[in-house]
Design a protein around this motif. Structure first.
Motif, PDB file in Angstrom:
ATOM      1  N   GLY A 120       0.558  -1.227  -0.023  1.00  0.00           N
ATOM      2  CA  GLY A 120       0.085  -0.099   0.053  1.00  0.00           C
ATOM      3  C   GLY A 120       0.988   1.716  -0.244  1.00  0.00           C
ATOM      4  N   GLN A 121       0.167   2.680  -0.254  1.00  0.00           N
ATOM      5  CA  GLN A 121       0.942   3.415   0.062  1.00  0.00           C
ATOM      6  C   GLN A 121       0.451   5.073   1.069  1.00  0.00           C
ATOM      7  OE1 GLN A 121       3.623   4.485  -2.029  1.00  0.00           O
ATOM      8  NE2 GLN A 121       3.557   2.886  -2.655  1.00  0.00           N
ATOM      9  N   GLU A 122       0.192   4.127   1.907  1.00  0.00           N
ATOM     10  CA  GLU A 122      -0.237   5.045   2.925  1.00  0.00           C
ATOM     11  C   GLU A 122       0.648   5.539   3.487  1.00  0.00           C
ATOM     12  OE1 GLU A 122      -2.223   4.461   7.358  1.00  0.00           O
ATOM     13  OE2 GLU A 122      -3.096   3.463   5.403  1.00  0.00           O
ATOM     14  N   HIS A 123       1.950   4.301   4.084  1.00  0.00           N
ATOM     15  CA  HIS A 123       3.277   5.473   3.861  1.00  0.00           C
ATOM     16  C   HIS A 123       3.701   5.155   3.296  1.00  0.00           C
ATOM     17  CE1 HIS A 123       1.693   6.813   8.229  1.00  0.00           C
ATOM     18  NE2 HIS A 123       1.215   5.291   8.616  1.00  0.00           N
ATOM     19  N   PRO A 124       4.469   5.920   2.220  1.00  0.00           N
ATOM     20  CA  PRO A 124       5.030   5.632   1.017  1.00  0.00           C
ATOM     21  C   PRO A 124       6.190   4.533   1.197  1.00  0.00           C
ATOM     22  CG  PRO A 124       4.078   7.480   0.511  1.00  0.00           C
ATOM     23  CD  PRO A 124       3.439   7.231   2.135  1.00  0.00           C
ATOM     24  N   GLN A 125       6.823   4.350   0.504  1.00  0.00           N
ATOM     25  CA  GLN A 125       8.132   3.439   0.460  1.00  0.00           C
ATOM     26  C   GLN A 125       9.209   3.859   0.080  1.00  0.00           C
ATOM     27  OE1 GLN A 125       8.672   0.100  -2.183  1.00  0.00           O
ATOM     28  NE2 GLN A 125       7.762   0.121  -3.408  1.00  0.00           N
ATOM     29  N   GLN A 126       8.305   4.789  -1.055  1.00  0.00           N
ATOM     30  CA  GLN A 126      10.146   6.031  -1.606  1.00  0.00           C
ATOM     31  C   GLN A 126      11.360   5.546  -2.128  1.00  0.00           C
ATOM     32  OE1 GLN A 126      10.729   8.706   1.320  1.00  0.00           O
ATOM     33  NE2 GLN A 126       7.917   9.009   1.897  1.00  0.00           N
ATOM     34  N   LEU A 127      11.346   4.171  -1.820  1.00  0.00           N
ATOM     35  CA  LEU A 127      12.519   3.458  -2.364  1.00  0.00           C
ATOM     36  C   LEU A 127      12.577   1.994  -2.151  1.00  0.00           C
ATOM     37  CD1 LEU A 127      15.520   2.846  -1.283  1.00  0.00           C
ATOM     38  CD2 LEU A 127      15.736   5.368  -0.286  1.00  0.00           C
ATOM     39  N   HIS A 128      13.565   1.048  -2.859  1.00  0.00           N
ATOM     40  CA  HIS A 128      13.488   0.507  -1.958  1.00  0.00           C
ATOM     41  C   HIS A 128      14.732  -0.317  -2.729  1.00  0.00           C
ATOM     42  CE1 HIS A 128      12.250  -1.545  -5.821  1.00  0.00           C
ATOM     43  NE2 HIS A 128      12.199  -2.036  -5.719  1.00  0.00           N
ATOM     44  N   LEU A 129      15.584  -1.328  -2.219  1.00  0.00           N
ATOM     45  CA  LEU A 129      16.685  -1.690  -2.880  1.00  0.00           C
ATOM     46  C   LEU A 129      16.934  -3.176  -3.230  1.00  0.00           C
ATOM     47  CD1 LEU A 129      18.708  -0.631   0.651  1.00  0.00           C
ATOM     48  CD2 LEU A 129      18.643   0.171  -1.333  1.00  0.00           C
ATOM     49  N   ASP A 130      17.562  -3.661  -4.222  1.00  0.00           N
ATOM     50  CA  ASP A 130      17.274  -4.500  -5.250  1.00  0.00           C
ATOM     51  C   ASP A 130      17.975  -5.556  -4.805  1.00  0.00           C
ATOM     52  OD1 ASP A 130      15.130  -4.191  -5.958  1.00  0.00           O
ATOM     53  OD2 ASP A 130      15.402  -4.282  -8.218  1.00  0.00           O
ATOM     54  N   PHE A 131      18.727  -6.475  -4.595  1.00  0.00           N
ATOM     55  CA  PHE A 131      19.853  -7.356  -4.606  1.00  0.00           C
ATOM     56  C   PHE A 131      19.942  -8.814  -4.931  1.00  0.00           C
ATOM     57  CE2 PHE A 131      19.565  -5.339  -0.678  1.00  0.00           C
ATOM     58  CZ  PHE A 131      20.350  -4.858  -0.288  1.00  0.00           C
ATOM     59  N   ASP A 132      21.262  -8.334  -6.002  1.00  0.00           N
ATOM     60  CA  ASP A 132      21.546  -9.804  -6.901  1.00  0.00           C
ATOM     61  C   ASP A 132      21.529 -11.149  -6.313  1.00  0.00           C
ATOM     62  OD1 ASP A 132      20.396  -7.865  -9.414  1.00  0.00           O
ATOM     63  OD2 ASP A 132      22.313  -7.776  -9.900  1.00  0.00           O
ATOM     64  N   VAL A 133      21.152 -12.166  -6.796  1.00  0.00           N
ATOM     65  CA  VAL A 133      21.304 -13.219  -6.132  1.00  0.00           C
ATOM     66  C   VAL A 133      21.601 -14.821  -7.762  1.00  0.00           C
ATOM     67  CG1 VAL A 133      20.985 -15.223  -4.722  1.00  0.00           C
ATOM     68  CG2 VAL A 133      20.597 -13.000  -4.100  1.00  0.00           C
ATOM     69  N   ARG A 134      22.078 -15.558  -6.763  1.00  0.00           N
ATOM     70  CA  ARG A 134      22.325 -16.658  -8.289  1.00  0.00           C
ATOM     71  C   ARG A 134      21.084 -17.094  -8.132  1.00  0.00           C
ATOM     72  NH1 ARG A 134      27.765 -17.125  -7.206  1.00  0.00           N
ATOM     73  NH2 ARG A 134      27.485 -18.703  -5.633  1.00  0.00           N
ATOM     74  N   ARG A 135      20.248 -18.082  -9.294  1.00  0.00           N
ATOM     75  CA  ARG A 135      19.234 -18.807  -8.920  1.00  0.00           C
ATOM     76  C   ARG A 135      19.613 -19.502  -7.999  1.00  0.00           C
ATOM     77  NH1 ARG A 135      14.062 -18.746  -8.878  1.00  0.00           N
ATOM     78  NH2 ARG A 135      13.467 -17.146 -10.586  1.00  0.00           N
ATOM     79  N   ALA A 136      20.715 -20.398  -8.433  1.00  0.00           N
ATOM     80  CA  ALA A 136      21.282 -21.337  -7.789  1.00  0.00           C
ATOM     81  C   ALA A 136      21.528 -21.443  -5.823  1.00  0.00           C
ATOM     82  CB  ALA A 136      22.534 -22.183  -8.293  1.00  0.00           C
ATOM     83  N   ASP A 137      21.799 -20.324  -5.224  1.00  0.00           N
ATOM     84  CA  ASP A 137      21.390 -19.925  -4.041  1.00  0.00           C
ATOM     85  C   ASP A 137      20.301 -19.515  -4.042  1.00  0.00           C
ATOM     86  OD1 ASP A 137      24.602 -20.294  -4.331  1.00  0.00           O
ATOM     87  OD2 ASP A 137      25.057 -18.660  -4.811  1.00  0.00           O
ATOM     88  N   ALA A 138      19.054 -18.879  -4.347  1.00  0.00           N
ATOM     89  CA  ALA A 138      17.848 -18.555  -3.836  1.00  0.00           C
ATOM     90  C   ALA A 138      17.121 -19.130  -2.692  1.00  0.00           C
ATOM     91  CB  ALA A 138      16.948 -18.647  -4.621  1.00  0.00           C
ATOM     92  N   GLU A 139      17.532 -20.400  -2.794  1.00  0.00           N
ATOM     93  CA  GLU A 139      17.045 -21.166  -1.527  1.00  0.00           C
ATOM     94  C   GLU A 139      17.794 -20.366   0.121  1.00  0.00           C
ATOM     95  OE1 GLU A 139      13.532 -21.825  -0.982  1.00  0.00           O
ATOM     96  OE2 GLU A 139      13.850 -20.604  -2.864  1.00  0.00           O
ATOM     97  N   ALA A 140      18.649 -20.404  -0.054  1.00  0.00           N
ATOM     98  CA  ALA A 140      20.225 -20.633   0.592  1.00  0.00           C
ATOM     99  C   ALA A 140      20.129 -18.572   1.641  1.00  0.00           C
ATOM    100  CB  ALA A 140      21.477 -20.613   0.505  1.00  0.00           C
ATOM    101  N   ALA A 141      19.582 -18.016  -0.304  1.00  0.00           N
ATOM    102  CA  ALA A 141      19.769 -16.287   0.527  1.00  0.00           C
ATOM    103  C   ALA A 141      18.549 -15.812   1.189  1.00  0.00           C
ATOM    104  CB  ALA A 141      19.962 -15.267  -0.794  1.00  0.00           C
ATOM    105  N   HIS A 142      17.735 -16.284   1.206  1.00  0.00           N
ATOM    106  CA  HIS A 142      16.015 -16.292   1.458  1.00  0.00           C
ATOM    107  C   HIS A 142      16.426 -17.106   2.670  1.00  0.00           C
ATOM    108  CE1 HIS A 142      11.720 -16.544   2.452  1.00  0.00           C
ATOM    109  NE2 HIS A 142      12.030 -18.311   2.543  1.00  0.00           N
ATOM    110  N   GLU A 143      16.873 -18.277   3.335  1.00  0.00           N
ATOM    111  CA  GLU A 143      16.826 -18.865   4.540  1.00  0.00           C
ATOM    112  C   GLU A 143      17.951 -17.653   5.189  1.00  0.00           C
ATOM    113  OE1 GLU A 143      15.474 -21.265   5.935  1.00  0.00           O
ATOM    114  OE2 GLU A 143      14.491 -21.259   4.364  1.00  0.00           O
ATOM    115  N   LYS A 144      18.908 -16.978   4.674  1.00  0.00           N
ATOM    116  CA  LYS A 144      19.491 -15.765   5.690  1.00  0.00           C
ATOM    117  C   LYS A 144      18.893 -14.953   5.381  1.00  0.00           C
ATOM    118  CE  LYS A 144      24.141 -13.518   5.046  1.00  0.00           C
ATOM    119  NZ  LYS A 144      25.342 -13.587   4.651  1.00  0.00           N
ATOM    120  N   VAL A 145      17.873 -14.593   4.637  1.00  0.00           N
ATOM    121  CA  VAL A 145      17.463 -12.541   5.256  1.00  0.00           C
ATOM    122  C   VAL A 145      16.429 -13.174   6.384  1.00  0.00           C
ATOM    123  CG1 VAL A 145      17.796 -11.947   3.154  1.00  0.00           C
ATOM    124  CG2 VAL A 145      16.135 -12.839   3.152  1.00  0.00           C
ATOM    125  N   LEU A 146      15.863 -14.386   6.653  1.00  0.00           N
ATOM    126  CA  LEU A 146      14.865 -14.183   7.452  1.00  0.00           C
ATOM    127  C   LEU A 146      15.596 -14.335   8.366  1.00  0.00           C
ATOM    128  CD1 LEU A 146      12.083 -17.167   5.573  1.00  0.00           C
ATOM    129  CD2 LEU A 146      12.090 -14.864   5.580  1.00  0.00           C
TER     130      LEU A 146
END
Length: 123
Positions: A64-90
């Protein structure tokens, strides 16, 4: 050298030390500079993220935009490492808010202060 160059991207947050620690650990970078409520995290090739502690901080609302995000960051991850990256950030305290599907190659998360960021998958 260009006349004007990007120096640093700074994120407002309720606890600059905690959020700097989150991103330093996530990216394998290091806390490089602390000046009161301003903390910088340094990475390769001069890349820097800064975190500024703000009284009364209100996180953005995603999607939603009630409190706008104004920006966001994108981080590149190799597809083969998707699950490891997912578990790390969680494990570091991020929250998954949008799963990838067959039409997109990213997942959207909120960092511990509520800023949206994406893990973008590449081959």
């Amino acid at each position: 050298m260009a006349l004007i160059e990007l120096g640093v991207v700074a994120l407002d947050c309720p606890d600059s030390r905690a959020l700097a620690g989150f991103y330093a650990e996530m990216l394998g970078w290091r806390v490089a500079d602390e000046d009161g409520d301003w903390i910088e995290v340094a990475g390769p090739q001069g890349r820097t993220l800064a975190f500024q502690q703000v009284a009364g901080y209100r996180p953005p609302q995603w999607p939603g935009q009630e409190h706008p995000q104004q920006l966001h960051l994108d981080f590149d991850v190799r597809r083969a490492d998707a699950e490891a990256a997912h578990e790390k950030v969680l494990a570091l305290g991020a929250k998954l808010v949008q799963q990838d599907d067959a039409r997109q190659n990213w997942r959207v998360y909120l960092d511990p202060a509520g800023h949206p960021f994406c893990l973008c998958f590449r081959n």
